[in-house]
Motif scaffolding. Structure first.
Motif, PDB file in Angstrom:
ATOM      1  N   GLN A 101       0.836  -1.215   0.000  1.00 17.91           N
ATOM      2  CA  GLN A 101       0.000   0.000   0.000  1.00 17.91           C
ATOM      3  C   GLN A 101       0.868   1.263   0.000  1.00 17.91           C
ATOM      4  N   LEU A 102       1.940   1.205   0.775  1.00 23.87           N
ATOM      5  CA  LEU A 102       2.880   2.319   0.849  1.00 23.87           C
ATOM      6  C   LEU A 102       3.501   2.583  -0.516  1.00 23.87           C
ATOM      7  N   ALA A 103       3.858   1.487  -1.209  1.00 21.70           N
ATOM      8  CA  ALA A 103       4.479   1.605  -2.521  1.00 21.70           C
ATOM      9  C   ALA A 103       3.502   2.204  -3.531  1.00 21.70           C
ATOM     10  N   TRP A 105       1.080   4.188  -2.929  1.00 23.31           N
ATOM     11  CA  TRP A 105       0.974   5.617  -2.603  1.00 23.31           C
ATOM     12  C   TRP A 105       2.204   6.373  -3.091  1.00 23.31           C
ATOM     13  N   GLY A 106       3.381   5.795  -2.857  1.00 29.22           N
ATOM     14  CA  GLY A 106       4.638   6.429  -3.262  1.00 29.22           C
ATOM     15  C   GLY A 106       4.716   6.614  -4.765  1.00 29.22           C
ATOM     16  N   ILE A 107       4.286   5.594  -5.510  1.00 25.45           N
ATOM     17  CA  ILE A 107       4.309   5.649  -6.979  1.00 25.45           C
ATOM     18  C   ILE A 107       3.358   6.745  -7.469  1.00 25.45           C
ATOM     19  N   GLU A 108       2.172   6.783  -6.874  1.00 29.61           N
ATOM     20  CA  GLU A 108       1.177   7.790  -7.249  1.00 29.61           C
ATOM     21  C   GLU A 108       1.662   9.196  -6.888  1.00 29.61           C
ATOM     22  N   TYR A 109       2.259   9.310  -5.711  1.00 25.48           N
ATOM     23  CA  TYR A 109       2.768  10.604  -5.256  1.00 25.48           C
ATOM     24  C   TYR A 109       3.841  11.125  -6.216  1.00 25.48           C
ATOM     25  N   ARG A 110       4.760  10.239  -6.609  1.00 26.10           N
ATOM     26  CA  ARG A 110       5.816  10.631  -7.552  1.00 26.10           C
ATOM     27  C   ARG A 110       5.217  11.126  -8.865  1.00 26.10           C
ATOM     28  N   GLU A 112       2.232  12.423  -9.415  1.00 29.18           N
ATOM     29  CA  GLU A 112       1.561  13.708  -9.204  1.00 29.18           C
ATOM     30  C   GLU A 112       2.579  14.834  -9.129  1.00 29.18           C
ATOM     31  N   VAL A 113       3.651  14.597  -8.378  1.00 29.24           N
ATOM     32  CA  VAL A 113       4.644  15.637  -8.151  1.00 29.24           C
ATOM     33  C   VAL A 113       5.429  15.929  -9.422  1.00 29.24           C
TER      34      VAL A 113
END
Lengths: 116, 116
Positions: A101-103, A105-110, A112-113
């Motif tokens: 789940q963390l991964a 989120w991290g992939i999605e966050y990257r 977006e940013v």
């Protein structure tokens, strides 16, 4: 009672559970170490290479700490030279869903940013 | 190629995603702060009370950092005295699934450890 004070028991349990988890996983390195061990057991040197930025001294300390907390198991193989191998215990394995789940989120966050 | 070197792309992506997430969530306090804000917006003083062990100075620094990284939104309400209120952004909200999984793991871990 204002809107900020409305908190059900489920909420408190989640906060407490997350606190408990973060107590065991304190510091910068334990979550990345679990991520690296999620799919396979690994040798010390592999973990050192794959957990970006960790020093040998710090990695040894973290691995020892995690072994004491029963998150991972250390095995010395009778090879020449000796090989030290680490793998997640049953508890450690259960953390895999969190890492996944963390991964995500991290992939999605990257995404977006970097899209901005 | 030995068994340690067998790693598929999915595995690498998970490791990288988890790393990215932990880069944004560096330090001891950000995950507990998100846990506290998961269910509701909160005032600064509420967060300070609920995130056990954090100092005011550290909390302010962390909140500012998280605002810059677009994990949360800060609003000053026109009350007397002024009220500063924090809430998760859309990205921050998406972290809720991670917190929930983390909490489930933490609750289970506590049970296992206290049962011994």
């Amino acid at each position: 009672m204002n809107e900020y004070q409305i908190e059900d028991e489920g909420c408190k349990e989640v906060i407490r559970g997350a606190h408990d988890a973060m107590d065991v996983l304190n510091g910068k390195w334990k979550i990345p170490i679990i991520a690296v061990l999620c799919f396979n057991k690994k040798r010390y040197s592999d973990i050192l290479r794959e957990v970006k930025g960790v020093s040998g001294k710090m990695l040894s300390r973290e691995l020892k700490d995690m072994e004491l907390n029963q998150l991972l198991k250390r095995t010395v193989l009778d090879t020449k030279p000796l090989t030290v191998q680490y793998e997640l215990t049953e508890y450690g394995q259960k953390f895999k869903v969190v890492i996944e789940q963390l991964a995500i989120w991290g992939i999605e966050y990257r995404k977006e940013v970097t899209a901005k």
